[in-house]
Write a protein that holds these residues in place. Structure first.
Motif, mmCIF file in Angstrom:
data_model
loop_
_atom_site.group_PDB
_atom_site.id
_atom_site.type_symbol
_atom_site.label_atom_id
_atom_site.label_comp_id
_atom_site.label_asym_id
_atom_site.label_seq_id
_atom_site.Cartn_x
_atom_site.Cartn_y
_atom_site.Cartn_z
ATOM 1 N N GLY A 8 8.264 -9.998 10.616
ATOM 2 C CA GLY A 8 9.043 -10.076 9.262
ATOM 3 C C GLY A 8 8.277 -9.912 8.124
ATOM 4 N N GLY A 9 7.463 -11.157 7.913
ATOM 5 C CA GLY A 9 6.467 -11.304 6.949
ATOM 6 C C GLY A 9 5.395 -10.357 6.682
ATOM 7 N N ASP A 10 4.916 -9.675 7.896
ATOM 8 C CA ASP A 10 3.717 -8.909 8.035
ATOM 9 C C ASP A 10 4.261 -7.582 7.587
ATOM 10 O OD1 ASP A 10 1.215 -7.684 8.231
ATOM 11 O OD2 ASP A 10 1.547 -7.887 10.344
ATOM 12 N N ILE A 11 5.282 -6.975 8.495
ATOM 13 C CA ILE A 11 5.318 -5.561 8.190
ATOM 14 C C ILE A 11 7.014 -5.365 7.642
ATOM 15 C CG2 ILE A 11 3.755 -4.491 9.594
ATOM 16 C CD1 ILE A 11 5.793 -4.221 11.887
ATOM 17 N N GLY A 12 7.885 -6.516 8.080
ATOM 18 C CA GLY A 12 9.207 -6.373 7.597
ATOM 19 C C GLY A 12 9.242 -6.241 5.916
ATOM 20 N N THR A 13 8.306 -6.951 5.391
ATOM 21 C CA THR A 13 8.452 -6.730 4.235
ATOM 22 C C THR A 13 8.085 -5.290 3.218
ATOM 23 O OG1 THR A 13 6.305 -7.777 3.942
ATOM 24 C CG2 THR A 13 7.911 -9.301 3.488
ATOM 25 N N HIS A 14 7.243 -4.745 4.115
ATOM 26 C CA HIS A 14 7.122 -3.070 3.973
ATOM 27 C C HIS A 14 8.280 -2.479 4.061
ATOM 28 C CE1 HIS A 14 2.743 -3.096 3.090
ATOM 29 N NE2 HIS A 14 2.340 -3.588 4.389
ATOM 30 N N ALA A 15 8.917 -2.525 4.924
ATOM 31 C CA ALA A 15 10.062 -2.085 5.271
ATOM 32 C C ALA A 15 11.358 -2.031 4.194
ATOM 33 C CB ALA A 15 10.901 -2.465 6.524
ATOM 34 N N LEU A 16 11.190 -3.442 3.825
ATOM 35 C CA LEU A 16 12.167 -3.993 2.640
ATOM 36 C C LEU A 16 11.759 -3.192 1.530
ATOM 37 C CD1 LEU A 16 14.214 -5.963 1.723
ATOM 38 C CD2 LEU A 16 12.360 -7.327 0.733
ATOM 39 N N ILE A 17 10.635 -3.304 1.019
ATOM 40 C CA ILE A 17 10.001 -2.416 -0.168
ATOM 41 C C ILE A 17 10.276 -0.851 -0.277
ATOM 42 C CG2 ILE A 17 7.998 -1.595 -1.333
ATOM 43 C CD1 ILE A 17 8.829 -4.437 -2.206
ATOM 44 N N ASN A 18 10.364 -0.463 1.035
ATOM 45 C CA ASN A 18 10.607 0.973 1.293
ATOM 46 C C ASN A 18 11.982 1.294 0.823
ATOM 47 O OD1 ASN A 18 8.262 1.799 2.808
ATOM 48 N ND2 ASN A 18 9.245 1.628 4.980
ATOM 49 N N ALA A 19 13.042 0.345 1.043
ATOM 50 C CA ALA A 19 14.265 0.361 0.908
ATOM 51 C C ALA A 19 14.536 0.042 -0.653
ATOM 52 C CB ALA A 19 15.262 -0.282 1.681
ATOM 53 N N ILE B 175 5.398 -0.288 22.304
ATOM 54 C CA ILE B 175 4.271 0.409 22.849
ATOM 55 C C ILE B 175 3.946 1.807 22.419
ATOM 56 C CG2 ILE B 175 3.191 0.815 25.004
ATOM 57 C CD1 ILE B 175 4.400 -1.881 26.103
ATOM 58 N N GLY B 176 2.933 2.232 21.908
ATOM 59 C CA GLY B 176 2.770 3.491 21.697
ATOM 60 C C GLY B 176 2.856 3.725 20.289
ATOM 61 N N HIS B 177 3.307 3.085 19.446
ATOM 62 C CA HIS B 177 3.460 3.300 18.031
ATOM 63 C C HIS B 177 2.361 2.308 17.233
ATOM 64 C CE1 HIS B 177 7.460 4.993 17.979
ATOM 65 N NE2 HIS B 177 7.625 4.321 19.093
ATOM 66 N N LYS B 178 2.164 2.907 16.295
ATOM 67 C CA LYS B 178 0.692 2.545 15.451
ATOM 68 C C LYS B 178 1.350 1.967 14.140
ATOM 69 C CE LYS B 178 -1.791 3.964 18.759
ATOM 70 N NZ LYS B 178 -2.464 2.936 19.792
ATOM 71 N N ASN B 179 1.595 2.656 13.135
ATOM 72 C CA ASN B 179 1.995 2.486 11.874
ATOM 73 C C ASN B 179 2.871 3.419 11.407
ATOM 74 O OD1 ASN B 179 -0.116 -0.014 10.512
ATOM 75 N ND2 ASN B 179 -1.216 1.500 11.541
ATOM 76 N N ASP B 180 4.069 3.405 12.385
ATOM 77 C CA ASP B 180 5.294 4.115 12.180
ATOM 78 C C ASP B 180 6.331 3.538 11.145
ATOM 79 O OD1 ASP B 180 7.177 6.113 12.364
ATOM 80 O OD2 ASP B 180 7.899 5.111 14.647
ATOM 81 N N THR B 181 6.073 3.771 9.956
ATOM 82 C CA THR B 181 7.057 3.289 8.838
ATOM 83 C C THR B 181 7.613 4.498 8.080
ATOM 84 O OG1 THR B 181 7.328 1.835 7.070
ATOM 85 C CG2 THR B 181 5.137 2.654 7.216
ATOM 86 N N GLY B 182 8.747 4.032 7.555
ATOM 87 C CA GLY B 182 9.485 5.155 6.505
ATOM 88 C C GLY B 182 10.714 4.942 6.286
ATOM 89 N N THR C 19 0.534 -1.101 -0.099
ATOM 90 C CA THR C 19 0.024 -0.012 -0.078
ATOM 91 C C THR C 19 0.892 1.406 0.053
ATOM 92 O OG1 THR C 19 -1.826 -1.001 1.192
ATOM 93 C CG2 THR C 19 -1.572 1.489 1.078
ATOM 94 N N TYR C 20 1.989 1.321 0.816
ATOM 95 C CA TYR C 20 2.751 2.646 1.079
ATOM 96 C C TYR C 20 3.297 2.970 -0.384
ATOM 97 C CZ TYR C 20 1.851 1.086 5.530
ATOM 98 O OH TYR C 20 1.100 0.764 6.844
ATOM 99 N N THR C 21 3.573 2.094 -1.100
ATOM 100 C CA THR C 21 4.082 2.522 -2.462
ATOM 101 C C THR C 21 3.057 3.258 -3.389
ATOM 102 O OG1 THR C 21 3.485 0.646 -3.850
ATOM 103 C CG2 THR C 21 5.548 0.582 -2.703
ATOM 104 N N GLY C 22 1.999 3.546 -2.985
ATOM 105 C CA GLY C 22 0.804 4.131 -3.739
ATOM 106 C C GLY C 22 0.946 5.570 -3.147
ATOM 107 N N GLN D 253 5.495 7.603 6.904
ATOM 108 C CA GLN D 253 4.343 7.282 6.559
ATOM 109 C C GLN D 253 3.108 8.228 7.345
ATOM 110 O OE1 GLN D 253 0.249 5.557 6.561
ATOM 111 N NE2 GLN D 253 1.605 5.333 8.357
ATOM 112 N N GLU D 254 3.369 8.444 8.698
ATOM 113 C CA GLU D 254 2.644 9.134 9.429
ATOM 114 C C GLU D 254 2.255 10.493 9.184
ATOM 115 O OE1 GLU D 254 3.103 7.679 13.540
ATOM 116 O OE2 GLU D 254 2.085 5.648 13.099
ATOM 117 N N GLN D 255 3.403 10.872 8.284
ATOM 118 C CA GLN D 255 3.594 12.163 7.803
ATOM 119 C C GLN D 255 3.433 12.207 6.146
ATOM 120 O OE1 GLN D 255 5.640 11.801 10.460
ATOM 121 N NE2 GLN D 255 4.191 11.942 11.634
#
Length: 376
Positions: free
Chosen positions: A193-204, A252-259, A132-135, A273-275
């Protein structure tokens, strides 16, 4: 313009099916018309009634009705747990239906290889992977600026995804999302790793256009949990630059803090992503901030077609996912020989999906060997 007809597999029982439903409907050029929305046939009927679509007890019945001409479909969106992706995607491709599949691509590297082989044989059938984030237009702009050499040669990439929702054993409390995502039989060899690590990989990798040679990883999990919920990787990129990738679901306290932060020989690029509507480019003492829908002159014209409202109004996650559907829609319309179709952007597909599966496998193997360097 005729609306594209979309079928959905899964998604009735979880939040993300509704997210896709809204994203598909956002531009009034696509609509969900049918679905096998749950593994339980009774639940399929319930969700189909709620959504106002034609319901099917299983995805095979939906595909058969499309093949026989009883149902009109232009593509199918797969929103099921990881272990079901390959079988469902292969059935769609084999029948000739384009696919938008949730990530990670599937359950194992072998399944990924088999799916890639089928996609090559059915090369005229489109396949999109829902990163999604690539959109987000600003992530797309970062990719274009890097291609243009704005920050020079890449020297280091830092990419991250921090969540806190699995900081306690929610699966023991009956939480549906936690139950399947922490279950190796449904999620695969890696949880975080499969759930959100793959998002971080695509970020890079999607953003820089680089490959990944090898990794050293440390994965950990809370006591009582079978799969990792904290995923940390150092990698060597294809140009020998350094990758630092962190993903966690116990922050704890982080929601969808990716970038990401990407450092080059001429400057740096940062995006969070959160901005999501801001992209920062640093060049020496200068910091330039680009804003969504106020694109710089060097931005390709196609990026302007992925914004919907004037600058100063927020466009975010639903719009980003809608942009992936827009890219697939445009490619489908071109395949149908429709005229005056806007250009489509190159969002992730099979290749990125296979890479993600290889990456997760290498990280898991490395962690088991106490961080030993492991090739992809």
């Amino acid at each position: 313009m005729r609306k594209l007809k979309v079928g959905m597999i899964g998604g009735g029982g979880g939040f993300f099916g509704k997210v896709h439903h809204r994203a598909i409907s956002l531009d009034a050029t696509r609509e969900v018309v049918a679905g096998a929305l749950h593994q339980d046939p009774a639940m399929c009927t319930r969700f189909a009634d709620e959504w106002g679509v034609v319901g099917y007890p299983d995805y095979k019945a939906m595909i058969e009705d499309w093949k026989s001409g009883k149902l009109e479909l232009d593509y199918v969106t797969i929103v099921t747990p990881n272990f079901l992706h390959a079988e469902q995607a292969m059935a769609c491709l084999d029948a000739g239906l384009p696919v938008m599949c949730e990530k990670p691509l599937c359950y194992t590297v072998q399944e990924a290889a088999d799916l890639k082989a089928l996609a090559r044989r059915r090369k005229n059938i489109l396949f999109a992977l829902s990163h999604t984030y690539t959109g987000h237009p600003m992530m797309m702009l970062a990719r274009e600026l890097i291609k243009q050499g704005r920050i020079g040669d890449i020297r280091k990439v830092e990419t991250y995804y921090n969540q806190g929702w699995l900081a306690t054993l929610l699966e023991k409390e009956g939480n549906q999302q936690a139950s399947w995502r922490t279950n190796p039989k449904m999620s695969g060899i890696s949880g975080c790793g499969g759930d959100i690590g793959t998002h971080a990989l695509i970020n890079a990798l999607w953003t820089t256009g680089l490959g990944l040679k090898r990794v050293s990883a440390r994965l950990t999990a809370l006591p009582g949990r079978a799969l990792d919920d904290d995923f940390n990787v150092i990698g060597i990129l294809s140009n020998d630059a350094t990758l630092v990738l962190t993903a966690t679901q116990i922050a704890i306290g982080h929601k969808n803090d990716t970038g990401f932060r990407i450092y080059g020989s001429k400057g740096s690029i940062e995006w969070a992503q959160e901005q999501s509507e801001e992209l920062h480019v640093l060049d020496g003492a200068t910091r330039v901030t680009y804003y969504q829908n106020i694109l710089p002159a060097e931005a390709p014209c196609v990026l302007g077609t992925y914004g919907r409202i004037p600058g100063g109004h927020h466009e975010d996650f639903l719009e980003a996912l809608a942009n992936l559907h827009t890219s697939l829609e445009r490619k489908i319309r071109v395949h149908k020989d429709e005229k005056d179709v806007a250009p489509s952007y190159d969002h992730p597909g099979i290749e990125e999906g296979v890479l993600g599966m290889k990456f997760v496998k290498a990280a898991v193997e490395s962690s088991k060997k106490k961080g030993a360097w492991t090739a992809l």
